[in-house]
Design a protein around this motif. Structure first.
Motif, mmCIF file in Angstrom:
data_model
loop_
_atom_site.group_PDB
_atom_site.id
_atom_site.type_symbol
_atom_site.label_atom_id
_atom_site.label_comp_id
_atom_site.label_asym_id
_atom_site.label_seq_id
_atom_site.Cartn_x
_atom_site.Cartn_y
_atom_site.Cartn_z
ATOM 1 N N HIS A 344 0.866 -1.184 0.000
ATOM 2 C CA HIS A 344 0.000 0.000 0.000
ATOM 3 C C HIS A 344 0.903 1.235 0.000
ATOM 4 N N CYS A 345 1.201 1.723 -1.168
ATOM 5 C CA CYS A 345 2.219 2.767 -1.331
ATOM 6 C C CYS A 345 1.586 4.153 -1.496
ATOM 7 N N PRO A 346 1.909 5.098 -0.612
ATOM 8 C CA PRO A 346 1.378 6.457 -0.774
ATOM 9 C C PRO A 346 2.090 7.200 -1.899
ATOM 10 N N VAL A 347 1.341 7.998 -2.627
ATOM 11 C CA VAL A 347 1.896 8.839 -3.692
ATOM 12 C C VAL A 347 1.753 10.295 -3.260
ATOM 13 N N PHE A 348 2.858 11.032 -3.325
ATOM 14 C CA PHE A 348 2.875 12.434 -2.895
ATOM 15 C C PHE A 348 3.343 13.329 -4.037
ATOM 16 N N SER A 349 2.915 14.589 -3.986
ATOM 17 C CA SER A 349 3.358 15.550 -5.005
ATOM 18 C C SER A 349 4.833 15.871 -4.852
ATOM 19 N N THR A 350 5.323 15.981 -3.601
ATOM 20 C CA THR A 350 6.728 16.297 -3.344
ATOM 21 C C THR A 350 7.256 15.393 -2.240
ATOM 22 N N SER A 351 8.557 15.409 -2.047
ATOM 23 C CA SER A 351 9.167 14.598 -0.988
ATOM 24 C C SER A 351 8.887 15.165 0.394
ATOM 25 N N GLY A 354 3.286 14.594 3.697
ATOM 26 C CA GLY A 354 2.253 15.303 4.443
ATOM 27 C C GLY A 354 1.051 15.670 3.613
ATOM 28 N N ALA A 355 0.773 16.979 3.539
ATOM 29 C CA ALA A 355 -0.423 17.484 2.858
ATOM 30 C C ALA A 355 -0.363 17.331 1.350
ATOM 31 N N THR A 356 0.781 16.909 0.788
ATOM 32 C CA THR A 356 0.881 16.753 -0.666
ATOM 33 C C THR A 356 0.455 15.353 -1.119
ATOM 34 N N PHE A 357 -0.189 14.586 -0.234
ATOM 35 C CA PHE A 357 -0.653 13.232 -0.578
ATOM 36 C C PHE A 357 -1.666 13.284 -1.723
ATOM 37 N N LEU A 358 -1.523 12.338 -2.665
ATOM 38 C CA LEU A 358 -2.428 12.272 -3.814
ATOM 39 C C LEU A 358 -3.350 11.052 -3.742
ATOM 40 N N PHE A 359 -2.747 9.860 -3.746
ATOM 41 C CA PHE A 359 -3.571 8.659 -3.684
ATOM 42 C C PHE A 359 -2.711 7.485 -3.238
#
Length: 386
Positions: A344-351, A354-359
């Motif tokens: 279950h891998c989180p995808v983020f906009s930046t490293s 936190g709040a940059t989580f996408l899906f």
């Protein structure tokens, strides 16, 4: 109780709480009181022979020097931490030095060559009237709507950049009174920093101005191509969007309508190809969308053989953000989502995470591995290498 309430209740981020719970699962076991090896060179003492104060003394005297491996992290984690720490120190020094220098004293004329450089390269706004004039009512599909929304937001950013730099040029020439915003922009341009007013209208990014502007030009190019075709591209640069989640939601909308399924029960599923070059993509996929621009952090990636999908594996030294292959994202009903041998891998906009989580993406693992390994390694998919 410990993971979700007594301690975990103070952790507001879901992914941080997951890491906390996983540490508890792997550490708080019966073996902890029976000489379990907590890390190299450090074993749990015999619980029947020590009191609390003896435990404290044992830890103080025997606990080895901290290393990333003690916390199930790769040595790359320390490289990344020290790199970010060094960048932060130099940024602080630069800001302090700038505060007492010419720029801080109001010398904004030094920003003129930088303004000229950026104004020369800054693209024109997308012609939304012309773009919409080519659309019929039935052409307004979810993906086309996203392209229009992205174009509108890009125009807002381009207009803000153009007007602020034009005002600063007039301020430098004496045609306008210099305002605080003009001074701030001049300082940021000379410090290679993204101006706060630009950042408000821009996409999530941790890059310095020069790299951020190069990204901006690539984003405009993708939007120009997208609005020219007014149809789904064969592969979309996911981090090149202002609102990536809107695009992924559109993917679920299209699948839900095609299969007459409720949108609320749709989820996105990922499958990674064994190619990284967009030019190798033959065309629009039969289902879902192709996206590129993902990176792996906290782990590595082993390409599959033939048509087999690759899988997550150990990081290679000094490869902090290895690029991922092109990914096919398609929507399925939640009951059809299979997580067997998947992380279950989180995808983020930046490293920054936190709040940059996408899906949440499903990333294939070796069938013999446990997911806890990658959770504690901090494995995630940022859409930018920063």
């Amino acid at each position: 109780i410990f993971g979700e309430i007594m301690y975990g209740g103070h952790i507001t981020d879901f992914w941080d709480r997951r890491v906390n719970n996983t540490y508890l699962e792997v550490l708080i076991t019966p073996e902890l009181l029976q000489g379990a090896s907590l890390c190299a060179g450090f074993k749990s003492p015999d619980s029947s022979k020590l009191e609390y104060q003896h435990y404290v003394k044992y830890i103080e005297e025997r606990f080895p020097a901290e290393t990333p491996q003690m916390f199930w992290l790769h040595p790359n984690a320390e490289i990344g931490f020290l790199t970010n720490q060094g960048i932060a120190i130099f940024q602080t020094i630069s800001e302090i030095a700038g505060g007492g220098g010419a720029a801080g004293a109001g010398d904004i004329s030094a920003a003129q060559p930088i303004i000229t450089n950026y104004m020369t390269q800054l693209p024109a706004n997308l012609d939304m009237i012309e773009i919409r004039s080519r659309l019929k009512e039935e052409d307004y599909t979810p993906f086309v709507i996203v392209s229009l929304q992205e174009s509108d937001r890009m125009n807002l950013l381009l207009s803000a950049m153009r007007s602020s730099m034009t005002e600063l040029e007039l301020g430098i020439s004496g045609a306008l009174n210099v305002t605080d915003n003009m001074e701030s922009l001049a300082v940021d341009l000379q410090a290679n920093k993204v101006n706060a007013l630009w950042a408000e209208k821009a996409f999530p990014s941790l890059k310095l101005l020069s790299a951020w502007f190069a990204d901006l030009l690539l984003r405009v190019s993708q939007l120009v191509e997208w609005t020219k075709a007014l149809s789904l591209l064969k592969s979309v640069w996911l981090s090149g969007l202002f609102n990536s989640m809107s695009f992924l939601t559109s993917n679920m909308q299209v699948a839900a309508r095609s299969n007459n399924l409720p949108l609320d029960f749709m989820v996105n599923r990922c499958r990674f190809y064994n190619i990284k070059d967009v030019s190798e993509v033959q065309g629009v996929p039969p289902q879902g969308v192709n996206v590129h621009g993902l990176f792996m952090e906290g782990a590595g990636w082993e390409d599959g053989k033939g048509e087999d999908e690759g899988y997550i594996n150990e990081s290679k030294m000094k490869e902090l953000h290895p690029p991922m292959p092109i990914c096919n994202i398609f929507a399925v009903h939640i009951d059809d989502m299979d997580w067997t041998s998947m992380y279950h891998c989180p995808v983020f906009s930046t490293s920054l995470r936190g709040a940059t989580f996408l899906f949440q993406a499903n990333v294939r693992m070796d069938p013999d591995e446990k997911e806890a390994r990658w959770i504690l390694a901090g494995a995630a998919l940022p859409t930018q290498d920063d």
